[in-house]
Structure formats: C-alpha cells, structure tokens
Design a protein around this motif. Structure first.
Motif, PDB file in Angstrom:
ATOM      1  N   ILE A  88     -33.754  65.555  60.492  1.00 61.16           N
ATOM      2  CA  ILE A  88     -33.390  66.113  61.791  1.00 61.16           C
ATOM      3  C   ILE A  88     -32.185  67.002  61.512  1.00 61.16           C
TER       4      ILE A  88
ATOM      5  N   SER B  14     -29.226  69.305  62.005  1.00 62.62           N
ATOM      6  CA  SER B  14     -28.274  69.356  63.113  1.00 62.62           C
ATOM      7  C   SER B  14     -27.731  70.738  63.413  1.00 62.62           C
TER       8      SER B  14
ATOM      9  N   GLN C 177     -32.224  73.361  65.213  1.00 66.40           N
ATOM     10  CA  GLN C 177     -32.807  72.317  66.061  1.00 66.40           C
ATOM     11  C   GLN C 177     -34.214  71.970  65.556  1.00 66.40           C
TER      12      GLN C 177
ATOM     13  N   ASP D 123     -38.404  68.734  69.454  1.00 69.67           N
ATOM     14  CA  ASP D 123     -38.446  67.371  69.991  1.00 69.67           C
ATOM     15  C   ASP D 123     -39.836  66.747  69.915  1.00 69.67           C
TER      16      ASP D 123
ATOM     17  N   TYR E  13     -24.952  67.029  67.101  1.00 69.34           N
ATOM     18  CA  TYR E  13     -26.130  67.711  67.632  1.00 69.34           C
ATOM     19  C   TYR E  13     -27.404  66.956  67.255  1.00 69.34           C
TER      20      TYR E  13
ATOM     21  N   GLU F 166     -27.683  63.517  69.121  1.00 72.59           N
ATOM     22  CA  GLU F 166     -28.114  63.641  70.514  1.00 72.59           C
ATOM     23  C   GLU F 166     -29.628  63.813  70.597  1.00 72.59           C
ATOM     24  N   ARG F 167     -30.192  64.654  69.727  1.00 70.82           N
ATOM     25  CA  ARG F 167     -31.627  64.905  69.770  1.00 70.82           C
ATOM     26  C   ARG F 167     -32.417  63.671  69.322  1.00 70.82           C
TER      27      ARG F 167
ATOM     28  N   ALA G   3     -34.976  61.359  71.628  1.00 72.29           N
ATOM     29  CA  ALA G   3     -36.375  61.158  71.250  1.00 72.29           C
ATOM     30  C   ALA G   3     -36.712  59.684  71.024  1.00 72.29           C
TER      31      ALA G   3
END
Length: 337
Positions: free
Chosen positions: A266, A268, A273, A277, A307, A310-311, A315
C-alpha cells in the motif's frame, strides 16, 4: 538553536508538504555548507557579512542562520512547525500507531535526494523501529539504478549506518524492476544478500492485460521477492501529471501473492495512492499480506505512512495482515523463509 538543525528541519517540513525540490534543495545545501563552518566562527561570519557572500547561502537561509545563532527558533521554522502540527490525514490513527517500520525508501544513491544516514536518522526520529533502503536496480537508468558493483558498495554503508544504533535497524534492500520477461533486474547472488526485495514494474505500463499479468506473475514467483511495489503504477496527481493504472488480471496477481507469500504494497505517496481502494479490498479477500510503505525519496516524505494507514484502515485491513506492524526479527524471519 543549532543552525544546521534548523535548516534541515525546515527542509523536512517542506518535503513533507511536497514543496518544489529546488526550494528544499536550497535548505539542504545551505545546511551542508554551514556544517563545514566551525561553530565558534559562524556567528562572526554572520556579523561581518562574509556568510552572506558565500555561494549557496541565499537571503532566506541567511535569515534562518542569523536567527538561529542569536539563540531563538527562526521565524520561518516556527511557522512551518505550527502548520505541521496538523496531521496529514484525519483517519487511520490506530493503524498508524501500530506501524513499526517502512520497507520502501530511496537515497541519493539512486533518485532520492539525501544521504543514507540522514534517511535512517529521520526514520528513527519519527519513531520507526526499522527502515529498508531500497534504491533502484540498474535497468532504471533515469533513476540512476544501482549496478551490482554499486549495490555491493552500498551494502557496506548500510551495515555501517545500521551499527550506529541499538534501537533501530536499517535493512538492506532494493526496489528491483520486474523486467518484460518477468525476471528481476539484479543477479541472484546480490538478491540473496538483501533483507528486503520490493519488486515493481516501471516500464511499458500500457501493455495489454495478458502481457502485464504474465510479467507481474514472473516477478511475484521469484523466491527473492518480498513485496509487490505500487502494483498499478498509476499517478493521480503531482508534478509528473496523472497516469492511468496498468491493465492486468488482479485476481490472478493477488492469488499469486497469497500463494507465494509476497506482500502487496500500500504505497503511501499521495500522488500514487496505489493500489486503488477496490484493489486493496480484492487483495484482502484473496488472503494477501500487505506492506504500508512511504516510497520516500526525501526525509520529510518518511512521514507519509499516515496516508497509507488511513487507506488501509478504511479498507478494513487488520493490523496483523500488515508486515510493517511486525517486530523486525519476526519480519526478517518471514522474509528469509
């Protein structure tokens, strides 16, 4: 306040805010110049005007040094600290707190902008237990990728920097290109000597789905691969513009990651990004492990983990499925499987 520390901290906050590289470079370069001046001479050189005449010292950096030698926090730094006190994102705090390390970073040896020791010291100051140095492999010439000979020299430096701390580990690694035939862009002998191998695609990103899928599967199945880096290659913002995600069979790729014990990164970086998602959720359903990494090319960017956290939290990725929450010894035992 120490003038060198002030200049470097300003650069950190600017990097964290994705300021233009020329602006950051002005402060990093000035810090290097001032560091060469004996401490007992610096105030005198500010007072007599000779520092102002020094190449590489501009009006803003001179102001910072002048205020630092007077004993206070420079105004520009105080302003950046106040703005930096606001978190980069509003979510993911629980997962961010669980992260122990970062497995994707670059130094001045390839396309990063700072020395290895400074990257390690910054990661440590941010509370990380470990950082993997993963400069690029030789085929990525635009990023000054490391030949086997240069990588071997870097391994000595990594060992030296790592030995300076007993509460932090600098891991030997590489971001190795997955070549068009699915092989990794470094010799098996050199890959055997590394702690972490992040395998990524950087070229021919618009290839058809079948071609890209086979290429990625080749990299994933290589027993050296630890992490699949920024799997879609997309860019959603930033100075390089935007770029759509690569087309590949995500179900097949994530099934291979799960089967071969390769973590899905993932990434960051706010301009990446990556994965999107929906692909994070697909990889989660496929049973994949994850690695939340900064892909930092400068010290200030090492704070980008928020960052990714958070994602990942959004998810629904549980902390125990994220290898960068693991203690370093557990991580290395798994990586050397």
């Amino acid at each position: 306040m120490d003038a060198v520390a002030a200049l470097n901290e300003i650069a950190f906050w600017l990097e964290r805010a994705l300021a233009p590289s020329f602006k950051v470079s002005a402060f990093r370069s000035a810090a290097a110049i001032v560091a060469e001046i004996p401490a007992n001479e610096l105030a005198g050189r500010v007072a007599d005007g000779s520092l102002q005449k020094t190449k590489g010292i501009g009006s803003r950096t001179l102001e910072v040094v002048s205020q630092a030698v007077e004993g206070g926090v420079p105004d520009y730094l105080a302003d950046l600290r106040e703005r930096g006190a606001t978190p980069l994102v509003s979510g993911g705090a629980d997962l961010l707190a669980a992260l122990r390390g970062d497995l994707h970073s670059h130094s001045e040896w390839s396309d990063g902008g700072s020395p290895v020791a400074l990257m390690a010291d910054t990661a440590r100051s941010l509370g990380r237990d470990y950082l993997a140095l993963t400069d690029h492999s030789p085929s990525l010439r635009v990023a000054n990728g490391l030949t086997a000979e240069r990588l071997e020299k870097q391994l000595d430096l990594v060992a030296d920097v790592d030995a300076r701390h007993d509460d932090f580990r600098l891991l030997a690694g590489i971001e190795v290109d997955i070549l068009e035939d699915g092989t990794l862009d470094q010799s098996d002998e050199m890959l055997d000597r590394l702690d972490i191998v992040v395998a990524s695609v950087h070229s021919k990103l618009r290839a058809d789905s079948a071609t890209m899928t086979e290429r990625m599967l080749g990299g994933i199945r290589d027993p050296h691969t630890t992490v699949l880096g920024h799997c879609t290659g997309r860019l959603v913002s930033g100075s390089r513009g935007t770029r759509p995600p690569s087309d590949f069979d995500a179900e097949a790729v994530f099934a291979a990651c799960a089967e071969n014990d390769v973590a899905v990164e993932i990434n960051s970086r706010p301009e990446r990004q990556d994965p999107p998602d929906d692909l994070i959720r697909l990889a989660l359903g496929a049973g994949c492990l994850f690695s939340i990494d900064t892909d930092a090319h400068a010290p200030g960017q090492l704070d980008f983990l928020s960052y990714g956290a958070e994602r990942a939290q959004g998810a629904g990725v549980p902390a125990d499925r994220i290898i960068t929450t693991w203690p370093v010894d557990d991580l290395l035992d798994w990586a050397r499987r």
